[in-house]
Motif scaffolding. Structure first.
Motif, PDB file in Angstrom:
ATOM      1  N   VAL A 170       4.543  11.657  37.579  1.00 49.08           N
ATOM      2  CA  VAL A 170       3.416  11.298  38.443  1.00 49.08           C
ATOM      3  C   VAL A 170       3.451  12.221  39.652  1.00 49.08           C
ATOM      4  O   VAL A 170       4.431  12.228  40.409  1.00 49.08           O
ATOM      5  CB  VAL A 170       3.486   9.827  38.884  1.00 49.08           C
ATOM      6  CG1 VAL A 170       2.249   9.462  39.715  1.00 49.08           C
ATOM      7  CG2 VAL A 170       3.594   8.911  37.662  1.00 49.08           C
ATOM      8  N   ARG A 229      -4.207  24.720  46.748  1.00 49.08           N
ATOM      9  CA  ARG A 229      -3.669  23.476  46.180  1.00 49.08           C
ATOM     10  C   ARG A 229      -2.155  23.452  46.288  1.00 49.08           C
ATOM     11  O   ARG A 229      -1.492  24.477  46.210  1.00 49.08           O
ATOM     12  CB  ARG A 229      -4.063  23.340  44.709  1.00 49.08           C
ATOM     13  CG  ARG A 229      -5.545  23.163  44.452  1.00 49.08           C
ATOM     14  CD  ARG A 229      -5.791  22.830  42.992  1.00 49.08           C
ATOM     15  NE  ARG A 229      -5.269  23.870  42.104  1.00 49.08           N
ATOM     16  CZ  ARG A 229      -4.970  23.674  40.824  1.00 49.08           C
ATOM     17  NH1 ARG A 229      -5.111  22.489  40.268  1.00 49.08           N
ATOM     18  NH2 ARG A 229      -4.499  24.677  40.087  1.00 49.08           N
ATOM     19  N   GLU A 270       6.733   9.788  31.977  1.00 51.93           N
ATOM     20  CA  GLU A 270       5.654  10.584  32.541  1.00 51.93           C
ATOM     21  C   GLU A 270       6.038  11.058  33.936  1.00 51.93           C
ATOM     22  O   GLU A 270       6.867  10.436  34.613  1.00 51.93           O
ATOM     23  CB  GLU A 270       4.340   9.795  32.607  1.00 51.93           C
ATOM     24  CG  GLU A 270       4.369   8.595  33.522  1.00 51.93           C
ATOM     25  CD  GLU A 270       3.023   7.878  33.601  1.00 51.93           C
ATOM     26  OE1 GLU A 270       2.091   8.253  32.862  1.00 51.93           O
ATOM     27  OE2 GLU A 270       2.914   6.933  34.413  1.00 51.93           O
ATOM     28  N   VAL A 300      -1.534  15.726  44.223  1.00 53.65           N
ATOM     29  CA  VAL A 300      -2.054  17.066  44.475  1.00 53.65           C
ATOM     30  C   VAL A 300      -2.935  17.033  45.718  1.00 53.65           C
ATOM     31  O   VAL A 300      -3.853  16.207  45.819  1.00 53.65           O
ATOM     32  CB  VAL A 300      -2.860  17.594  43.267  1.00 53.65           C
ATOM     33  CG1 VAL A 300      -3.475  18.961  43.581  1.00 53.65           C
ATOM     34  CG2 VAL A 300      -1.958  17.689  42.039  1.00 53.65           C
ATOM     35  N   ALA A 302      -5.388  13.814  45.085  1.00 55.85           N
ATOM     36  CA  ALA A 302      -5.509  13.297  43.718  1.00 55.85           C
ATOM     37  C   ALA A 302      -4.135  12.923  43.187  1.00 55.85           C
ATOM     38  O   ALA A 302      -3.139  13.602  43.471  1.00 55.85           O
ATOM     39  CB  ALA A 302      -6.163  14.329  42.805  1.00 55.85           C
ATOM     40  N   VAL A 303      -4.093  11.851  42.415  1.00 58.06           N
ATOM     41  CA  VAL A 303      -2.868  11.438  41.717  1.00 58.06           C
ATOM     42  C   VAL A 303      -3.048  11.750  40.242  1.00 58.06           C
ATOM     43  O   VAL A 303      -4.072  11.384  39.637  1.00 58.06           O
ATOM     44  CB  VAL A 303      -2.584   9.938  41.916  1.00 58.06           C
ATOM     45  CG1 VAL A 303      -1.345   9.520  41.128  1.00 58.06           C
ATOM     46  CG2 VAL A 303      -2.419   9.615  43.392  1.00 58.06           C
ATOM     47  N   GLU A 304      -2.071  12.430  39.658  1.00 56.99           N
ATOM     48  CA  GLU A 304      -2.155  12.836  38.266  1.00 56.99           C
ATOM     49  C   GLU A 304      -0.904  12.373  37.512  1.00 56.99           C
ATOM     50  O   GLU A 304       0.187  12.318  38.083  1.00 56.99           O
ATOM     51  CB  GLU A 304      -2.273  14.355  38.143  1.00 56.99           C
ATOM     52  CG  GLU A 304      -3.490  14.921  38.849  1.00 56.99           C
ATOM     53  CD  GLU A 304      -3.521  16.436  38.812  1.00 56.99           C
ATOM     54  OE1 GLU A 304      -4.550  17.009  39.209  1.00 56.99           O
ATOM     55  OE2 GLU A 304      -2.511  17.057  38.394  1.00 56.99           O
ATOM     56  N   ARG A 305      -1.100  12.083  36.236  1.00 52.31           N
ATOM     57  CA  ARG A 305       0.003  11.654  35.380  1.00 52.31           C
ATOM     58  C   ARG A 305       0.115  12.610  34.197  1.00 52.31           C
ATOM     59  O   ARG A 305      -0.864  12.846  33.488  1.00 52.31           O
ATOM     60  CB  ARG A 305      -0.226  10.212  34.894  1.00 52.31           C
ATOM     61  CG  ARG A 305      -0.260   9.216  36.038  1.00 52.31           C
ATOM     62  CD  ARG A 305      -0.533   7.786  35.580  1.00 52.31           C
ATOM     63  NE  ARG A 305      -0.546   6.866  36.700  1.00 52.31           N
ATOM     64  CZ  ARG A 305       0.526   6.275  37.210  1.00 52.31           C
ATOM     65  NH1 ARG A 305       1.711   6.486  36.645  1.00 52.31           N
ATOM     66  NH2 ARG A 305       0.432   5.471  38.242  1.00 52.31           N
ATOM     67  N   TRP A 306       1.323  13.136  34.025  1.00 47.82           N
ATOM     68  CA  TRP A 306       1.570  14.115  32.979  1.00 47.82           C
ATOM     69  C   TRP A 306       2.673  13.587  32.059  1.00 47.82           C
ATOM     70  O   TRP A 306       3.774  13.290  32.515  1.00 47.82           O
ATOM     71  CB  TRP A 306       2.012  15.446  33.603  1.00 47.82           C
ATOM     72  CG  TRP A 306       0.922  16.067  34.423  1.00 47.82           C
ATOM     73  CD1 TRP A 306       0.614  15.803  35.718  1.00 47.82           C
ATOM     74  CD2 TRP A 306      -0.019  17.032  33.973  1.00 47.82           C
ATOM     75  NE1 TRP A 306      -0.464  16.544  36.117  1.00 47.82           N
ATOM     76  CE2 TRP A 306      -0.873  17.315  35.068  1.00 47.82           C
ATOM     77  CE3 TRP A 306      -0.220  17.708  32.755  1.00 47.82           C
ATOM     78  CZ2 TRP A 306      -1.918  18.234  34.980  1.00 47.82           C
ATOM     79  CZ3 TRP A 306      -1.258  18.625  32.669  1.00 47.82           C
ATOM     80  CH2 TRP A 306      -2.093  18.887  33.771  1.00 47.82           C
ATOM     81  N   GLU A 312       1.223  20.733  44.984  1.00 50.28           N
ATOM     82  CA  GLU A 312       1.639  19.561  44.195  1.00 50.28           C
ATOM     83  C   GLU A 312       2.977  19.054  44.692  1.00 50.28           C
ATOM     84  O   GLU A 312       3.874  19.831  45.017  1.00 50.28           O
ATOM     85  CB  GLU A 312       1.755  19.955  42.723  1.00 50.28           C
ATOM     86  CG  GLU A 312       2.309  18.856  41.819  1.00 50.28           C
ATOM     87  CD  GLU A 312       2.524  19.345  40.394  1.00 50.28           C
ATOM     88  OE1 GLU A 312       1.522  19.713  39.756  1.00 50.28           O
ATOM     89  OE2 GLU A 312       3.689  19.388  39.933  1.00 50.28           O
ATOM     90  N   THR A 314       4.399  19.982  37.178  1.00 50.02           N
ATOM     91  CA  THR A 314       3.674  21.013  36.455  1.00 50.02           C
ATOM     92  C   THR A 314       3.895  22.385  37.092  1.00 50.02           C
ATOM     93  O   THR A 314       4.555  22.526  38.125  1.00 50.02           O
ATOM     94  CB  THR A 314       2.167  20.711  36.436  1.00 50.02           C
ATOM     95  OG1 THR A 314       1.594  21.055  37.717  1.00 50.02           O
ATOM     96  CG2 THR A 314       1.889  19.242  36.128  1.00 50.02           C
ATOM     97  N   ARG A 351      -0.400  22.347  32.795  1.00 53.43           N
ATOM     98  CA  ARG A 351      -1.753  22.705  33.200  1.00 53.43           C
ATOM     99  C   ARG A 351      -2.242  23.926  32.415  1.00 53.43           C
ATOM    100  O   ARG A 351      -1.457  24.801  32.055  1.00 53.43           O
ATOM    101  CB  ARG A 351      -1.794  23.048  34.690  1.00 53.43           C
ATOM    102  CG  ARG A 351      -1.431  21.902  35.589  1.00 53.43           C
ATOM    103  CD  ARG A 351      -1.499  22.299  37.056  1.00 53.43           C
ATOM    104  NE  ARG A 351      -1.006  21.218  37.884  1.00 53.43           N
ATOM    105  CZ  ARG A 351      -1.740  20.178  38.274  1.00 53.43           C
ATOM    106  NH1 ARG A 351      -3.017  20.110  37.906  1.00 53.43           N
ATOM    107  NH2 ARG A 351      -1.219  19.225  39.015  1.00 53.43           N
TER     108      ARG A 351
END
Length: 322
Positions: free
Chosen positions: A28, A42, A26, A31, A7-11, A44, A277, A306
């Motif tokens: 990027v 998991r 942000e 995960v 998964a690609v996540e943006r924070w 990251e 994160t 998170r």
């Protein structure tokens, strides 16, 4: 059946984060989740363009491991399938997390290290004008340890402004390879005047011979000049410390090895991070116990972390196993 999910996540970052190579708003992250029966682990990672990485390249590396994961990929096998870097970090940490979860063990026990105690983390000040950095330092002046991003031209004015803004904080500096031989002595002298304890990667990796002649008045820490345990053998003698980041070593497995070998050489230890994160910071805590400098402030730089992330009390990081 063991399976891999990506998964690609943006924070969002609180404000912006600026270093010598550019500015971001942000973080990027990629995960990796490894599922085996009722258990999942998991990990990251943060792809970093400086090392030729992108979200797409990291995803492609991870995609290429699906069959190996399905057949029960081990951490040792992983070191032969992927080079050190972000993709290997995500999978390696996921495998550690999976094994700890399946065994019902806290991660420190699985790694065979003492449970980390609460630790002081540096808090990073982004690169900016002297005026902006002084204002940021004033806002963070109660934090005991500040990491100051510098960028080359004008750095003596920047570090003097930060010292004025935070007169009692301990200071370390990260130049991100932005200095050159012609301004090295002046910049190091400015850092010494400001009471800086450590300067991280002042010159470009592989182009840092001027450090041999600099008679540096502060300790010099290698970041881009050392990635993993294998590269430690090539580290020039003028470095006094190394910055260990899981995204460079390719995960916790090699980070532990690098920590042992660097300590055996008498080098100082910093444990650092990319901006990410708490999921990315937690395995780094296994390496960070007793380090000379801990720079695991990624979640503090985000607009939000998170749910159930690491606990920070000011600049004190509380490990989840403490």
């Amino acid at each position: 059946m063991t399976a891999l999910e990506i998964a690609v996540e943006r924070w969002p970052i609180a404000g912006h984060f600026t270093i010598a190579r550019g500015s971001r708003t942000e973080a990027v992250v990629v995960v990796a989740t490894v599922r085996a029966g009722a258990h999942a682990g998991r990990g990251e990672c943060v792809p970093y363009a400086r090392y030729g990485e992108s979200v797409d390249s990291v995803k492609a590396q991870l995609d290429g491991l699906r069959e190996a994961v399905a057949q029960g990929l081990t951490r040792d096998e992983l070191t032969h399938l992927l080079p050190p870097g972000a993709a290997r970090n995500a999978i390696d940490c996921a495998l550690w997390d999976l094994e700890a979860t399946a065994a019902g063990l806290p991660l420190p026990a699985l790694a065979g290290v003492p449970t980390p105690a609460p630790m002081l983390t540096a808090y990073t000040l982004s690169l900016g004008t002297p005026e902006a950095m002084q204002a940021a330092a004033r806002q963070a002046a109660e934090r005991p340890l500040l990491k100051v991003k510098l960028g080359g031209e004008g750095d003596p004015e920047r570090i003097a402004a930060v010292r004025e803004g935070a007169p009692h904080a301990r200071l370390i500096v990260d130049a991100n390879e932005s200095w050159r031989a012609e301004n090295l002595r002046a910049n190091l002298a400015a850092c010494a005047r400001a009471g800086v304890e450590l300067v991280e990667q002042p010159l470009p990796a592989g182009g840092d011979e001027a450090l041999a002649r600099a008679d540096a008045p502060v300790a010099i820490c290698a970041d881009e000049s050392v990635h993993d345990a294998a590269s430690l053998a090539r580290l020039p003698a003028w470095y006094n410390a190394v910055n260990i980041k899981l995204d460079k070593t390719g995960g916790l497995t090699d980070a532990l090895r690098l920590r042992r070998e660097a300590s055996a050489r008498g080098l100082g230890i910093m444990v650092g991070c990319m901006v990410g994160t708490s999921l990315g910071m937690t395995p780094a805590l296994i390496v960070a116990g007793g380090a000379d400098y801990v720079d695991l402030d990624g979640p503090l730089l985000l607009a939000r972390d998170r749910d159930g992330g690491l606990r920070y009390e000011g600049s004190t990081l509380i490990p989840p196993w403490a």
